[in-house]
Design an enzyme around this catalytic site. Structure first.
Site, PDB file in Angstrom:
ATOM      1  CG  HIS A 116      -4.444   0.574   4.050  1.00 26.11           C
ATOM      2  ND1 HIS A 116      -3.440  -0.179   3.186  1.00 26.11           N
ATOM      3  CD2 HIS A 116      -5.323   1.239   3.539  1.00 26.11           C
ATOM      4  CE1 HIS A 116      -4.027   0.027   1.954  1.00 26.11           C
ATOM      5  NE2 HIS A 116      -5.129   0.789   2.004  1.00 26.11           N
ATOM      6  CB  CYS A 138      -0.844  -0.219   1.393  1.00 24.76           C
ATOM      7  SG  CYS A 138      -0.081   0.005   2.930  1.00 24.76           S
ATOM      8  CG  ASN A 171      -8.105   1.788  -0.226  1.00 33.54           C
ATOM      9  OD1 ASN A 171      -6.912   1.719  -0.095  1.00 33.54           O
ATOM     10  ND2 ASN A 171      -8.860   1.395   0.911  1.00 33.54           N
TER      11      ASN A 171
END
Length: 367
Positions: free
Chosen positions: A241, A101, A259
């Site tokens: 994250h 991520c 995202n």
């Protein structure tokens, strides 16, 4: 590992909380097992940074203290997807089953900063998350299982650059650093990055320069988010994250984020999260990118026009499909030589390969 969150329990907890956001048990993330969901996180705090357990404890302690919204010079709302009708962001990506991520969040911030810095929403820029993660992060011993952090990702980007997706396409799962020949010809090189110490600084940066990195605690309920303004209502902390924060709204009290879980999650891959939630304003940044130097080759370009005047080092060339670019301002001899080549190419209708660095043509080869 905690038990998987019951969808019935989540529905009940959302109702008790006044339904601040909508859940959807059919999203791509909600359909995965608990272990598969955690594989799609990937922020591991470095030494000296607040660790995961500390972040969770602090978040729990601050639950009853919603942040105050202060008046600032920046607009009360801002969204880099719509700045006077212009979209300076890039499409939603999907990191798949790998804790990469950080690479996706940082690449997104670099791409947005490039487009915003050049005031060119139509600029086609797609940086290689694979280069960031499978080359730069791998050099530091990072992989799909142990993740990474934005500060080092930005430092590596400044030192080595990040090439384009076409030179190293991303596939989820630990890969060897397999850059294609010629990758050095297309590079984004950030000049540096700034840690933003508070909410006011974050908003002002977004409204004047571009998006910022954001790292936060993901709780189990977040995997089933579909729309609305997220705040944690149910489930245990699953991991850290990182994403791109590209806007905010004071009236609604939320950040707008992109995202890296694909478009079949959240609001077509985006989400809104309430101010003060999950340490998003304070954990490992956020970081804004000061500026980005972009080096790229225009291949097989047609010379449409040339322009200059009596001023020193003031010559321009227009390429089909690219537009006007200034011709090298290194010195008069270099510029005159390059103009001669460009004039000759246009006269006989020959195409050229041209090296562009920050919208200035530095090399030309007549094909």
């Amino acid at each position: 590992m905690p038990d998987e969150l019951s969808m019935q329990q989540l529905a009940e907890d959302l109702k008790k909380a006044g339904s601040p956001w909508e859940m959807d048990p059919t999203t791509s993330m909600a359909q995965l097992s608990e272990d598969e969901r955690r594989q799609r996180l990937g922020f591991t705090p470095p030494p000296g940074e607040m660790q995961f357990e500390e972040a969770v404890a602090l978040n729990e302690a601050q639950k009853a203290q919603p942040p105050a919204i202060k008046a600032i010079a920046a607009p009360a709302s801002y969204d880099l997807r719509n700045v006077g009708g212009k979209n300076y962001t890039t499409p939603v990506r999907n990191q798949g089953g790998c804790g990469s991520c950080v690479a996706f969040g940082v690449a997104a911030v670099l791409e947005t900063r490039i487009k915003r810095g050049r005031n060119d929403p139509s600029l086609d820029v797609d940086l290689s998350e694979a280069h960031l993660f499978y080359c730069h992060a791998k050099e530091e011993g990072r992989n799909c299982s142990n993740g990474w952090w934005p500060d080092n990702a930005l430092k590596k980007s400044k030192e080595r650059g990040v090439t384009f997706e076409e030179h190293f396409q991303y596939t989820a799962g630990d890969q060897n650093c397999a850059l294609q020949s010629g990758w050095q010809d297309d590079l984004a090189l950030p000049t540096g990055h700034t840690r933003l110490g508070n909410t006011t600084d974050i908003k002002q940066w977004i409204a004047t320069k571009g998006s910022v990195t954001g790292c936060f605690i993901v709780y189990q309920d977040f995997f089933s988010y579909r729309s609305g303004v997220y705040r944690h209502v149910s489930g245990d902390a699953a991991g850290g994250h990182c994403i791109e924060i590209l806007g905010y709204n004071d009236a609604g009290g939320y950040w707008i984020c992109k995202n890296s879980w694909g478009e079949n999650w959240g609001e077509n891959g985006y989400f809104r999260i309430a101010y003060g939630q999950c340490q998003i304003e304070t954990w490992a940044g956020p970081f804004g990118v000061n500026s980005v130097s972009l080096r790229t080759w225009a291949r097989n370009a047609r010379v449409n026009g040339l322009w200059t005047n009596r001023n020193d080092l003031n010559a321009w060339v227009h390429f089909s499909g690219i537009g006007w670019r200034s011709v090298s301002r290194t010195n008069a001899t270099v510029q005159h030589t390059m103009l001669t080549e460009l004039i000759g190419a246009k006269a006989v209708n020959r195409r050229v390969d041209a090296l562009e660095v920050d919208r200035q043509i530095q090399q030309v080869y007549v094909i």
